[in-house]
Design an enzyme around this catalytic site. Sequence first.
Site, PDB file in Angstrom:
ATOM      1  N   SER A   1       0.831  -1.195   0.000  1.00 29.46           N
ATOM      2  CA  SER A   1       0.000   0.000   0.000  1.00 29.46           C
ATOM      3  C   SER A   1       0.875   1.258   0.000  1.00 29.46           C
ATOM      4  O   SER A   1       1.754   1.400  -0.840  1.00 29.46           O
ATOM      5  CB  SER A   1      -0.971  -0.053   1.183  1.00 29.46           C
ATOM      6  OG  SER A   1      -2.037   0.841   0.987  1.00 29.46           O
TER       7      SER A   1
ATOM      8  N   ASP B   1      -5.161  -4.174  -2.421  1.00 26.90           N
ATOM      9  CA  ASP B   1      -4.221  -3.699  -1.408  1.00 26.90           C
ATOM     10  C   ASP B   1      -3.588  -4.857  -0.633  1.00 26.90           C
ATOM     11  O   ASP B   1      -4.282  -5.708  -0.074  1.00 26.90           O
ATOM     12  CB  ASP B   1      -4.988  -2.787  -0.437  1.00 26.90           C
ATOM     13  CG  ASP B   1      -4.088  -1.984   0.465  1.00 26.90           C
ATOM     14  OD1 ASP B   1      -3.183  -2.567   1.080  1.00 26.90           O
ATOM     15  OD2 ASP B   1      -4.302  -0.769   0.570  1.00 26.90           O
TER      16      ASP B   1
END
Length: 294
Positions: A41, A155
């Site tokens: 991320s 993610d």
Amino acid sequence: MKKKTVSLVLGSGGARGLAHIGVIRWLEEHDFEIVSVSGCSIGTVVGGVYAAGKLDEFEAWMRTITKLDIVSLMDFNWGKGGLIKGDKVMNRLGHILGDLHIEDLSIPYTAVAADISNEKEVWLQKGSLLQAIRASISLPLYLMPIEFNGKTLIDGGVLNPVPIAPTFADHSDITLAVNLAGEISHKIDDFGINQVDISAQEPEEDMPFHRKVSDYFGSLTEKASRIDLGMYDIANQAFDAMQSTIARQKLAAYPPDITVEIARDACGTFEFERTAEMIDLGYERAGHALKHLL
């Protein structure tokens, strides 16, 4: 004196990840040498620009960003998969990074994403740097997932918010993990919707992020004005709680040599306008965790 080498693990956590910059600055100023970066991320973003030698440019941009700039980078998506397409953000990153491949970076780099269909981590260690970053930042509900080598990737923080495993083969002096899901230090309100009377007329600079997005929606279409962003706020809080639990488990199972802890309430997930504050926090926390090595 020979510099101590560091395998740097940069965790996920939205705008809190700007603290990663402060950690890197502390390491640079105190003669530590970063020899590899693993992240997911926001950790893949900061780690990627660092490995590409573009951290100065990225930091300069982020230090000038405002709430309105954040909204202007949101290319809202009326289809399925996520609230935001992400093309504007990636184009802006592309101006900084160019068309780099991971193989061309100065140090080994791993971006961790999640293969949602097969429930597996995916380590991206070659190919387009921008594409690897885009895959790893696809926060569920918010940013559309992408198709990558036949897989639907989201993610990496969904499965591993502090990806230490990619550093296992390193021969560095220290494995340093930056966990953005640390213990809560004080109560915050991510979007400003719990403590602010949205019927009041706030000055533009004080208007909460939730209100700015709602107003922006309303200026686009009548349909947008009916969207309730409260559900995204709840989803975000749930995601933060999940990441915190997983991070504790991962750090216990695969303990790094040193962990820099950033409280998960240090700032809201989308409060990128607080860049300077987060960089200072990362610098301070790095000093607290590493000063005994000086």
